[in-house]
Design an enzyme around this catalytic site. Structure first.
Site, PDB file in Angstrom:
ATOM      1  CB  SER A   4       1.789   6.494   2.966  1.00 54.99           C
ATOM      2  OG  SER A   4       0.891   5.822   3.802  1.00 54.99           O
ATOM      3  NE  ARG A   5      -0.024   3.246  -4.323  1.00 57.95           N
ATOM      4  CZ  ARG A   5       0.839   2.239  -4.329  1.00 57.95           C
ATOM      5  NH1 ARG A   5       0.609   1.176  -3.588  1.00 57.95           N
ATOM      6  NH2 ARG A   5       1.892   2.270  -5.099  1.00 57.95           N
ATOM      7  CB  VAL A   6      -4.315   2.928   3.239  1.00 55.33           C
ATOM      8  CG1 VAL A   6      -4.778   2.263   1.979  1.00 55.33           C
ATOM      9  CG2 VAL A   6      -3.208   2.144   3.885  1.00 55.33           C
ATOM     10  CG  ASP A  31      -1.664  -1.244   1.427  1.00 55.30           C
ATOM     11  OD1 ASP A  31      -2.312  -1.660   0.466  1.00 55.30           O
ATOM     12  OD2 ASP A  31      -1.610  -1.824   2.518  1.00 55.30           O
TER      13      ASP A  31
END
Ligand SMILES: Nc1ncnc2c1ncn2[C@@H]1O[C@H](COP(=O)(O)OP(=O)(O)OP(=O)(O)O)[C@@H](O)[C@H]1O
Ligand SMILES: [Mg+2]
Length: 500
Positions: free
Chosen positions: A361-363, A336
């Protein structure tokens, strides 16, 4: 003879069933490089645990028409051609439970720290299915890494999988170890898995955790560079199984795999030795699947499932910063987000050497504390603009006042992102630092004095704005009044540090 008599005799013998017992038996044909080729074992299954004559174990990796390929788990040299091999009807299992906390173990859960036997709460298979979609929840709680650059720009959440990637010896392990050390102030159980690492590096990691962190809440799984390929191969799976014990009981766990590049190389070695067909860069076709099914086990569970979480920080090594090699691209697409380390930055002295342009940081962004998000709103943009301007003015451009101010500010942002190892910050310290730089308090400070500023910062805000600090640590927010007190404290402190 009546059947009554037979039943009576059976009862007298207890639960022991009389009759023929089918046992899977085979014979070692050849052995070497941690692999044994075995004939016989007609009904053996893939991944089944097998036991050799002298008590060693291995597992089945390859099924062929005239035999099977077994990966040996230990004591590779004691096995010889002609030895008898028996199927066990089971898969590889490792001990789990709170008894492992504070211990250093090998990938089969056997103690390496000389502190005696480990009390176990059962044994679990190393390969377990990942939680189903309906059992998962959104990532909503933060993981405080204590590193300013990560917490402000690439915040991590509990249940996230974030790759740490970069060339050799530029601080990958240090970021992971600092994150573990930072959990001294949280309730997260940490599992550090060393795959194919030098003994000296492992020793350094263990010492750092013991000296600065909460070792009684850590499990360290070690398969050194000298371990058999089988042990190195199972190590990451062991780490996840040990951490899942806590995830499934509503607690929070963090697993560091140091590193998956070496694991991929071990996987390739085993595949080539068992004569599987090689694919890109000679890796077998299933290397993506192996890592994907491993990392899928990281999750934030729904409240019905206890609400526990398992966060994964896999590490990967690149060659000359090449992110588009096979294993790095695989891992980037599975995780992620990634923290990319840059060799040039490291050698210029910026540590941790995080490349702000390619990291993401995707989430985790949604989990960032409110007060930090407010303070760091434009930080990333300001910093990115500064890097571009700096490059531009290096070629002799004549900067005007506005550009000069931007350069001054940018250099201070870089200075606060710089951080010594094993010194994680509290959320409140990070907010105070970002507030100071963004409100221009550090602009008048000469660059070398910024390090002095951050050293004394904790004491200064603890003394000057205790209520604001408490508010941040308890709620992650900061109301207007408390924020003003904090600002005033920072202003006074900056004035004190500024040389006349
Ligand atoms: N923030 C930091 N401050 C000071 N020194 C640092 C920092 N980060 C890393 N170092 C130093 O840089 C060196 C390399 O760090 P580290 O072992 O973490 O790198 P690595 O990328 O994991 O290396 P390898 O490729 O060998 O695994 C170590 O000597 C470490 O002490
Ligand atoms: Mg390392």
């Amino acid at each position: 003879m009546s059947s009554q008599w037979l039943d009576g005799a059976r009862a007298a013998l207890g639960a022991v069933a009389l009759g023929p017992l089918a046992e899977q038996v085979g014979r070692v044909e050849e052995v070497g490089d941690g692999i044994a080729r075995v004939s016989g074992l007609p009904n053996i299954r893939l991944d089944e645990l097998v036991r050799f004559d002298k008590g060693q174990f291995g597992f089945v990796q390859m099924l062929e028409r005239d035999g099977v390929g077994c990966v040996l788990l230990d004591d590779v040299n004691a096995i010889e051609a002609g030895d008898v091999v028996r199927g066990t009807g089971d898969v590889v299992r490792v001990p789990v439970g709170p008894g492992l906390l504070g211990r250093v173990v090998d990938p089969l859960g056997r103690p390496l720290d000389g502190k005696g036997a480990i009390p176990e709460d059962g044994r679990q298979p190393i390969e377990r299915p990942a939680p189903a979609i309906i059992d998962r929840d959104l990532v909503t709680q933060p993981v405080q890494t204590g590193l300013v650059v990560i917490d402000t720009l690439f915040a991590l959440g509990r249940g996230q999988r974030e790759l740490i990637i970069g060339d050799r010896a530029i601080g990958k392990t240090t970021i992971a170890i600092d994150t573990i050390i930072s959990q001294k102030a949280s309730d997260i159980v940490c599992v550090y898995v060393a795959v194919g690492q030098k003994s000296s590096s492992v020793r350094r990691a263990i010492d750092a955790i013991q000296a600065n962190g909460a070792p009684e809440r850590c499990i360290i799984v070690v398969s050194g560079a000298a371990s058999s390929p089988g042990l190195q191969w199972i190590a990451p799976f062991t780490g996840f199984t040990m951490a899942e014990y806590f995830r499934d009981r509503g607690r929070h766990a963090l697993v560091v795999i140091d590193d998956l590049s070496k694991h991929a190389a071990t996987h390739r070695e085993i595949a080539l030795l068992t004569r599987q067909s090689p694919g890109r860069e000679a890796y077998p076709g299933d290397v993506f699947y192996v890592h994907a099914r491993l990392l899928e086990r990281a999750a934030k569970l729904s409240p019905e499932k206890g609400g526990g979480s398992l966060t994964a920080l896999p590490i990967a090594e690149t060659d000359a910063g090449n992110l588009s090699a096979y294993i790095p691209t695989n891992l980037i697409s599975i995780t992620d987000g990634q923290i990319v380390l840059d060799a040039k930055l490291f050698h210029e002295g910026l540590k941790p050497a995080v490349d702000v342009g390619t990291s993401v940081s995707r989430v985790g962004g949604k989990t960032q504390a409110r007060a930090l998000r407010d303070a760091a709103q434009t930080l990333r943009l300001d910093y990115a603009q500064f890097i571009e301007l700096e490059m531009f003015t290096r070629f002799g451009g004549m900067p005007d006042t506005r550009v000069r101010n931007q350069l001054t500010r940018g250099a201070r942002i870089r200075a606060i992102l710089d951080q010594p190892q094993h010194a994680p910050l509290r959320l409140a310290d990070e907010i105070a630092l970002v507030l100071s730089v963004q409100s221009g308090l550090l602009d008048a400070l000469p660059l070398p004095a910024v390090a002095a500023f951050r050293r004394g910062l904790r004491d200064a805000i603890d003394r000057g704005a205790p209520d604001a600090i408490r508010q941040i640590q308890e709620t992650g927010t900061l109301d207007a009044a408390a924020k003003q007190v904090l600002r005033d404290t920072l202003q006074g402190y900056a004035k004190m540090i500024t040389p006349p």
